[in-house]
Write a protein that holds these residues in place. Sequence first.
Motif, short mmCIF file in Angstrom:
data_model
loop_
_atom_site.label_atom_id
_atom_site.label_comp_id
_atom_site.label_asym_id
_atom_site.label_seq_id
_atom_site.Cartn_x
_atom_site.Cartn_y
_atom_site.Cartn_z
N VAL A 1160 0.88 -1.17 0.00
CA VAL A 1160 0.00 0.00 0.00
C VAL A 1160 0.91 1.22 0.00
CG1 VAL A 1160 -1.75 1.28 1.26
CG2 VAL A 1160 -1.81 -1.22 1.24
N ASP A 1161 0.83 2.00 -1.05
CA ASP A 1161 1.70 3.16 -1.17
C ASP A 1161 1.23 4.29 -0.26
OD1 ASP A 1161 3.19 1.83 -3.04
OD2 ASP A 1161 2.15 2.71 -4.75
N CYS A 1162 2.19 5.08 0.15
CA CYS A 1162 1.87 6.30 0.91
C CYS A 1162 1.03 7.21 0.03
CB CYS A 1162 3.16 7.00 1.33
SG CYS A 1162 2.90 8.62 2.08
N GLU A 1163 -0.07 7.67 0.59
CA GLU A 1163 -0.95 8.57 -0.15
C GLU A 1163 -0.91 9.93 0.53
OE1 GLU A 1163 -5.52 8.73 -1.91
OE2 GLU A 1163 -4.87 7.09 -0.62
N GLU A 1164 -0.58 10.94 -0.25
CA GLU A 1164 -0.44 12.28 0.29
C GLU A 1164 -1.61 13.14 -0.13
OE1 GLU A 1164 3.19 13.09 -1.60
OE2 GLU A 1164 4.44 12.16 -0.09
N GLU A 1165 -2.09 13.93 0.81
CA GLU A 1165 -3.26 14.75 0.54
C GLU A 1165 -2.89 16.14 0.07
OE1 GLU A 1165 -7.34 15.81 3.00
OE2 GLU A 1165 -6.18 14.05 3.50
N GLY A 1166 -1.69 16.55 0.33
CA GLY A 1166 -1.26 17.88 -0.08
C GLY A 1166 -0.39 18.52 0.98
N TRP A 1167 -0.29 19.83 0.94
CA TRP A 1167 0.52 20.59 1.88
C TRP A 1167 -0.35 21.57 2.63
CZ3 TRP A 1167 5.60 19.47 2.58
CH2 TRP A 1167 6.25 18.75 1.57
N THR A 1168 0.05 21.84 3.84
CA THR A 1168 -0.58 22.95 4.56
C THR A 1168 -0.11 24.25 3.91
OG1 THR A 1168 1.26 23.03 6.14
CG2 THR A 1168 -0.64 21.64 6.71
N PRO A 1169 -0.84 25.34 4.11
CA PRO A 1169 -0.37 26.62 3.55
C PRO A 1169 0.97 27.02 4.17
CG PRO A 1169 -2.67 26.76 4.24
CD PRO A 1169 -2.15 25.47 4.78
N TRP A 1170 1.72 27.80 3.42
CA TRP A 1170 2.99 28.31 3.95
C TRP A 1170 2.71 29.16 5.19
CZ3 TRP A 1170 7.48 26.44 2.62
CH2 TRP A 1170 7.67 25.90 1.35
N ASN A 1171 3.44 28.91 6.21
CA ASN A 1171 3.28 29.67 7.46
C ASN A 1171 4.10 30.94 7.36
OD1 ASN A 1171 2.86 30.58 10.00
ND2 ASN A 1171 3.71 28.79 11.05
N ILE A 1172 3.50 31.93 6.72
CA ILE A 1172 4.24 33.18 6.48
C ILE A 1172 4.46 33.95 7.76
CG2 ILE A 1172 3.45 33.36 4.09
CD1 ILE A 1172 1.36 35.35 5.00
N THR A 1173 3.73 33.58 8.84
CA THR A 1173 3.95 34.28 10.11
C THR A 1173 5.33 33.97 10.67
OG1 THR A 1173 2.94 32.47 11.35
CG2 THR A 1173 1.50 34.26 10.63
N GLN A 1174 5.99 32.92 10.13
CA GLN A 1174 7.33 32.61 10.61
C GLN A 1174 8.38 33.56 10.04
OE1 GLN A 1174 7.29 28.50 9.23
NE2 GLN A 1174 7.14 27.76 11.33
N CYS A 1175 8.01 34.29 9.01
CA CYS A 1175 8.95 35.25 8.43
C CYS A 1175 9.00 36.49 9.33
CB CYS A 1175 8.51 35.64 7.02
SG CYS A 1175 8.97 34.44 5.76
N LYS A 1176 10.08 36.64 9.98
CA LYS A 1176 10.27 37.78 10.86
C LYS A 1176 11.59 38.44 10.51
CE LYS A 1176 7.75 35.46 14.59
NZ LYS A 1176 7.82 34.90 15.95
N CYS A 1177 11.76 39.62 11.07
CA CYS A 1177 13.02 40.30 10.80
C CYS A 1177 14.17 39.49 11.41
CB CYS A 1177 12.97 41.71 11.37
SG CYS A 1177 12.61 41.81 13.14
N ASN A 1178 15.33 39.60 10.77
CA ASN A 1178 16.52 38.85 11.17
C ASN A 1178 16.25 37.35 11.21
OD1 ASN A 1178 18.24 41.04 11.38
ND2 ASN A 1178 17.83 41.37 13.55
N ASP A 1179 15.35 36.90 10.32
CA ASP A 1179 14.98 35.49 10.31
C ASP A 1179 16.08 34.66 9.67
OD1 ASP A 1179 12.99 33.20 10.33
OD2 ASP A 1179 13.43 33.36 8.19
N THR A 1180 16.33 33.49 10.24
CA THR A 1180 17.30 32.56 9.65
C THR A 1180 16.67 31.22 9.33
OG1 THR A 1180 17.95 31.84 11.87
CG2 THR A 1180 19.25 33.61 10.86
N GLU A 1181 15.47 30.97 9.85
CA GLU A 1181 14.83 29.68 9.63
C GLU A 1181 13.98 29.67 8.37
OE1 GLU A 1181 15.32 26.93 11.31
OE2 GLU A 1181 16.73 27.92 12.67
N GLY A 1182 13.28 30.75 8.11
CA GLY A 1182 12.39 30.78 6.96
C GLY A 1182 11.01 30.28 7.31
#
Length: 1454
Positions: A1160-1182
């Motif tokens: 039984v193959d892995c079945e993927e439903e999609g992606w969650t939306p990009w968490n743009i709230t993680q974009c902050k000043c001096n961000d290094t993680e993205g």
Amino acid sequence: MTRLTEILLANIFITFCQSRLIPDYDDYVWRTGGWKSCSALQEDGCGSGIREREVWCYEQSSGEAVSPEFCKSKEKPVVQKSCFIACTHHKDHLEWKIGEWGPCLVAENQILEYGTGLMQRNVTCSLNTRASSDIDLEIDDENCYKVGPRPEPIHQCSLPIRQNCVTTDWTEWTPCCDSSQFRTRTILVPPKNGGKVCPETNEWRSCETEDASCFKHKHGFRLRIGPWGECIPKVETIQGGGLTAYDTGITYTHTTDSYYKHRPNVGTQTRDIDCLNVTSEVVPLKFCDTRPLPSRSRVCIIPQDCVVSEWSEWVIEQDGCIDYTGKVIPEEASRERYILRMQEGQGLKCPHLTESRFRKDRLPLCVDKYKWEVSKWSVCSDPTTMKPVQCGGGVQIRNATCVDPHSGQPLPNKNCKSIEKPPLIQKCEMACPRDCEVGQWDPWGPCLPSQCPLKNYSSEESQIGVRKRFRNVLVPPSDLGMECPNLSEVQPCIGTQCYIWNSGSWGSCQLDPGLTKCGSGRRTRQIFCITHRKEIVDEYKCNIVKKPSTEEFCVVPCAYDCVVSSWSEWSPCSKTCSDSNSFGVRTRNRSIIAPPGPGGHPCPSENDMQQIEKCNDFGCDSYSWLALPWQECNSTCGSGLQNRDVWCMINNDERVDDRYCEDLPKPNESRSCTSECESDCQVSHWSPWSKCPKKTCFPINSRLRFSENDEKKFYRRRTRVSLDGQFCTHLEEKEPCVTLDEGCPVYNWTLGDWTDCLLAENSHCGFGLRVREIRCVDTKTNRQAELRDCFKTSILIPLSVQRCHVDCHTSCQSTEWTSWTACMGKCFNFRYRTRELIGESSLHKICSSIPLTDVNECPCNEYHLEPYGEWGNCIVNETSFCGTGVRYRAKACYNSYGQKIDPRLCDDTGMEEEPCMVPCPVDCKLSEWTKWSECSASCGPGMHYRTRQVIIPPSNGGRACAAIVQKKPCNVPCNDFQWQTNGWSNCELENEAPESGCGSGLKYRTVWCLNIKTDKEVDQKYCDWIDKPTNKTVCHIACPGDCVLSEWSDWSPCSKECISGEQRQRTRSLLRNKSPQGAKCPHSIDTQDCILNITCFTYKWAYTDFSSCLPLGGSPCGEGITTKAVFCQRSDLRAVDDSFCSDIIKPSPEEKWCYIDCPVDCEEEGWTPWNITQCKCNDTEGMSRERIIKTAASPSGRQCPKNNIQRKPCPPVPCYKWIAGPWSHCQLHGGSCGHGVTNRNITCVRKDDYEPVDNIFCSSLGEHPSTWEHCFIPCNNDCQLSQWSEWSACHGDCKKDKIGYQTRSRTVLRPPPLSVGKACPEPLWETRDCDIGPCSEYEWKVTESGGIVCQSSDGVIVDSGCNHSSKPSSKCIYFEGRCLCTENIVFKAIDGNCPEKLHEVEEALIYSQHGEDNMFMQLTFEEVLVLFITSAIIVFGLIHSGCCYHFLRDDKKK
């Protein structure tokens, strides 16, 4: 005894008795038992009745029941009360009557979570008589339990959190002025919901030394500037001043905003300017100064408060419930309101327009609110092709739909996310049709007549019979498996016999009388008549065949007689069957082992040395029944019949008449059957109708396409899902929504013309205002719309007020300068600001000299870009998970100092991209299986093998390769292979022997391995090597007169243990004695050592290896069986017949179920939306997003990617902040006291280096801090106020709300004397809305100096914020590793313990913690005594003088 004495004793006795008779009522109380069941007064047991209970008097001191006389009769509780028992006819009229919930109150004597209370409601059982709608009879609750459980009368609720006033700590004392000084504190959070009121915010104390900074007005006059008054509307005509060429006289009229237009109204503000003398009396202005006075009037915008609509209804964004793990999922709701009228001037600003709420109490269980409704499992299917599996393993799938458990209506699946989702895929197994397996044919039975005994032995029919053979069923078939072939066959034969003669072995030759050593004689044997079952019967029953002889002639050779060998074994029959044209024969022979001598008995003729006889003289044809497959059941649902044809077959090849098979049992030609009935379609309830669009119209440029008949309609839909059955239809319904004939309106602002620059009353030049009207229109129809329609859009509200300027010399009107454009480039760039002429000024020549553009050269900076961080993940199309994509990497912009700056200064977005590739998974591809090999064993159990090759290996997470080698068990019966030999040839004498006709030589025979089942020669490896007969041997032809011995017998067996040192032997017997001259007999006994694996062997039971797991029915996956066979193993590791191990208990074969995973193959439903709230000043993680897995992979399926999180870099932007400069002195524009303006500079800076940057970079930080505020310098007798504090942090219930409030305050420094000076203005604090951030927390902290303060999470020391916990007391308690004792005494705790008594505290303060106690051991008693007394005096003095010790650090005293 005197009379007086008797009277006294009598009085004492009476008093005593009265004291005993009058009880102490305080010690006696009434007690009651529970009410008993209601007893009906009527005979039918229902209706009105009486309920009773026990009541007794109770003595509290003894705890016992006493006589009722001891308790107050007036206080006796009732013993009976009326009640009601509902009759059968009342059942439909009973109901629980539920009142409204009362307010949420603090529960008394209840331990509840902080912030919670209880609310109550009346719940009574009601009997509705139906005679009158307003007559309900309240009856006992027991009656309504038949209707349902009693609704809860008490429920936990959330109380509004009581908010105490929170203030900052005191400021420092002000300088000493006028022999007094003060300090203030600021209100951070005002009291709310009955919280503790705010304390005094100022504090005064007297002082002596005047500070030099104090400024005192002791002489002269002072100019007092009053506050600006109300903005008063006006109607005036604006003249163009000296510009008579275009003086038109535009009249500006005050207008009122409506819901369809907005236009600010211009008015005039005025203020008082007074001159005060030393006693604060108003005197003429001429006494103050002769310089120009400040302006008394100015232009203004008439205040207009923002007007908003009523709140909408709460919209549930997420239903709340409690999931199966106990986790509370709060109910999230929101509501909104719209701007109806804009704020202008000093009117009230618009409040927040959206509100959210989170509710965690009174939530139902998720399983009571939602339910996963699952469909029937699909048929078992091959996971690779999803075609139905006929046999073996596979997978089944089903659908799950979120439904309302009460109505069954389908709901959006997101509603059920809090409920454990049932599995949507499962392994399955289809029962494989097990074919019948049969064994080998048994030998043919005897030729038997149709019945025994025969009635007529002489008839020809009695000579014709049949013989039969049978085979056994090894594995019975399953219902769908192939049925067993014929298990019996019949064959016609001639010479039937019910009974046969059985001959015994011949006895030894008994010489005739007179003979002692050799000569003729007779030998005998026994003959019995037996059945074919070896049962002995009377001989007459065998008389149909002549009885064999019981006696025959024999000869014991004399010394010169011929001696021949015994007969050899019969050769195999030349044919397996016989017919009229040919028949089978077999032969045997014997040879001369001693020729005759003179006078001896001659040898037999050559013909007598060989015998030939017929064999297998039965026919070649056999007959058997053939059962054809069953036909379909004649019933489509339920019980029925199945039929089949049964034919008689000859040689299992051709159909013949049934009479040829009549001697065999005929298989059944019909049987009962059952057909599965098709289940009716079962569907869920209809879901609610989907909502029609709020705007029942078509959006402009809509991508939707409708048919000609439907182009003006939208549809609303409802659905239901199939739960069981087949061919379900009508699963969706739709109906049109009513729509407008035209498309959806598109709203935008339309603007009126700007007015001229409007100045204050009696002003002809200077700064003014210009206004314009704005309206909202539907651009498609050009119809006017309400302003709120445009407010709801994302279009910016255009300016309706603009500052302007009228030149005092030319009367030219112009706007103010715009803000400077930002410097975004590197070097050789400029920034600009502009202004424009207003109205007729643009046409007049005198105004053309006014500069309208201002240019400044930007500072020359060297910027450069550098990669910032690593490349992010390769991001492919949202609907696929492999292939071509794009990956991103951040680029940082740096200045010449290496400091990171905004990417826009490098004319860049801060991101670079490049194409990339995510390799798609490649599954392993295998070739077809080879054919099964021959059994690996030549005898006994073995393995068949088959293999396949890897054509394409797996890569990039594809399916792994399955097994490439399989083995299955096989078995070769050891007894199926036997050695076969021909008769020996004549002895070929050596070269010198033939002349004499006797001597030694060699004789030969053919030896081969025969499969007795097929009667075919096979490779000799299949026959046991230790049993192989020799194909040549030494022979000896005895000369006349020599002794003649027989052939050697077989070797005697060695012991089963094959003990070393044992021997085995063989013998031969005397056939002819020697003559006197003949050679003596050779030895007749031969011995041989027993040697393991050469002359003797041991045996044991052994296991084969486990076979491969082979799914049933040849399916590629699913359940199977793996086995380990048991066989008898000889010590040379050869498998032999089980009979060799018969004396050892045979173990059972090992067999176990196994499973080959269905991929039984892995079945993927999609992606969650990009968490743009993680974009902050001096961000290094993205920013990141997470992969949603719909179906997890089975072990052999294509596995889910290990990394389910993708990251994409954010543009590297520095952090910015507003920096506020100090407020300027209150500017009174020439006045000495009163109301003025204070200013400050607001600068946008980079946080990293605090380098000032353009204000545009701080635009995302929210509202620009104020650059000016009103201020007030009190005159002598005016109310003195402090400046407004800074706005506090946003405060509110961060666990429930998103909108909070900020507070700022000011304090009264000195109130005015009564009836003199200006009164204190209101208010002393004010609030405004704000977005709540992280929750602020307050806790007690110990300062370095040992003090205990309440500190907020942002580091501000506050008052009253820690009321949720007690302040550490003055006793010695352990707190944060230190001991807190009496005020200002703090020291490090020893082993986590603190002293409890004062003298222990003193010792802890005086004695060091690092072993100074050793010092006292070196002192004399007198020295210790003096030191102790001195220390006590010092401590006593310190305590009473207020001096104290502070332990600022753990090991130092200060």
